[in-house]
Write an enzyme that holds these catalytic residues in place. Structure first.
Site, mmCIF file in Angstrom:
data_model
loop_
_atom_site.group_PDB
_atom_site.id
_atom_site.type_symbol
_atom_site.label_atom_id
_atom_site.label_comp_id
_atom_site.label_asym_id
_atom_site.label_seq_id
_atom_site.Cartn_x
_atom_site.Cartn_y
_atom_site.Cartn_z
ATOM 1 N N ASP A 59 0.814 -1.219 0.000
ATOM 2 C CA ASP A 59 0.000 0.000 0.000
ATOM 3 C C ASP A 59 0.852 1.276 0.000
ATOM 4 O O ASP A 59 1.925 1.311 0.602
ATOM 5 C CB ASP A 59 -0.875 -0.021 1.262
ATOM 6 N N HIS B 164 -9.761 5.477 1.345
ATOM 7 C CA HIS B 164 -8.649 5.489 2.304
ATOM 8 C C HIS B 164 -9.081 6.265 3.545
ATOM 9 O O HIS B 164 -10.052 7.006 3.525
ATOM 10 C CB HIS B 164 -7.416 6.157 1.668
ATOM 11 N N GLY B 165 -8.327 6.080 4.631
ATOM 12 C CA GLY B 165 -8.643 6.819 5.848
ATOM 13 C C GLY B 165 -9.986 6.431 6.432
ATOM 14 O O GLY B 165 -10.692 7.260 7.017
#
Ligand code: G3H
Ligand code: ZN
Length: 283
Positions: free
Chosen positions: A84, A210-211
């Site tokens: 990633d 993401h996040g």
């Protein structure tokens, strides 16, 4: 139940209309906890190792990657390995030999044209090596040294630009900036669900969030309904892990690390299992 390919888990989730969680691994105990969660939930998940985690392992990707692969081979659930936020091609080119079936090439902070050209080269290499390649358009903030926040105006992913980016680069998955931010310790992010819907309509490949640690459960479910497929989660597991380590260290006088790493591994399993339920639903 085995080491499987990311593309297969992503495609199966997309066809079934649910999400696929991709959990960040830093230590072996993270990976073991995530594997236990997948087994308990009866769901396949992605184990992902970030470029920052490789830096933590002093730049050596092979030892932790091979441990993750061996764990997957023995697991009672389908697990895939993803590399990633890869920021340089040297590491990317080590991915296939290290057992990863996918990678995210992170040129999201570059100007658009530079992002396109470097991502296109990464895709060419990845496809020759048999890897599924994800890239980012827009910018999901919150990483160490991040130049901007995803909450700043103008950095959300534009659907037309996203469609052009996918067509020009040939990426297999697209990370989009829709309101989440990396490393949030409170689940207070608000996503632009209407933007996710428009991105899904214009972009032919699976969308990646993401996040996701900062996104409340209902918002995650709504994002998946709107079109998100791969859901990246790291910080939520680290919070569980580190809280358990703190408690274990504070409550005992033993110097044996197993006294606090065993509860940390179990805390990761519990946190990951809850998130698998949210992202995948019950089987
Ligand atoms: O790529 C990994 C993720 O985006 C994890 O983000 O740590 O905020 O959950 P998070
Ligand atoms: Zn990320």
């Amino acid at each position: 139940m085995a080491l499987v390919r990311t593309a297969d888990l992503v495609d199966a989730a997309r066809r079934a209309g649910h999400g696929i969680p991709a959990f960040n691994v830093i230590t072996l105990e993270h990976a073991e906890g995530i594997a236990s969660a997948a087994e308990r939930a009866g769901r396949g998940v992605i184990l992902q190792l970030s470029h920052n985690a490789v830096r933590f392992h002093r730049g050596s990707v092979l030892p932790i990657a091979r441990a993750m692969a061996a764990l997957a081979e023995c697991a009672g659930a389908d697990l895939a390995l993803h590399l990633d936020h890869v920021e340089d091609t040297d590491l990317l080119h080590r991915a296939a030999d290290a057992g990863f079936s996918s990678a995210m090439y992170d040129a999201g902070a570059l100007p658009y044209r530079d992002n396109v050209s470097s991502t296109r080269q990464a895709v060419t290499w990845a496809h020759d090596a048999g890897l599924w390649l994800e890239a980012e358009l827009g910018y999901v903030g919150g990483k160490p040294d991040a130049p901007v926040s995803a909450h700043a105006a103008g950095v959300f992913t534009d659907p037309e630009e996203a469609a052009a980016f996918v067509a020009e680069t040939g990426v297999d998955g697209l990370a989009v900036a829709v309101g989440s931010s990396h490393a949030m310790t409170e689940r207070t992010a608000t996503l632009d669900l209407e933007l996710i819907t428009r991105l899904r309509e214009r972009v032919p490949v699976p969308l990646v969030l993401h996040g996701s640690s900062g996104v409340p459960d209902d918002e995650l479910r709504a994002a998946i309904t709107a079109g998100i497929v791969k859901v990246n989660i790291g910080t939520a597991l680290n919070i569980a892990y580190t809280d358990a380590v703190r408690q274990g260290v504070a409550s005992g006088s033993s110097s044996d690390p197993r006294k606090y790493l065993a509860p940390a591994r179990e805390a990761v399993a519990v946190a990951a299992a809850q998130l698998i339920d949210v992202v995948c639903g019950r089987p």
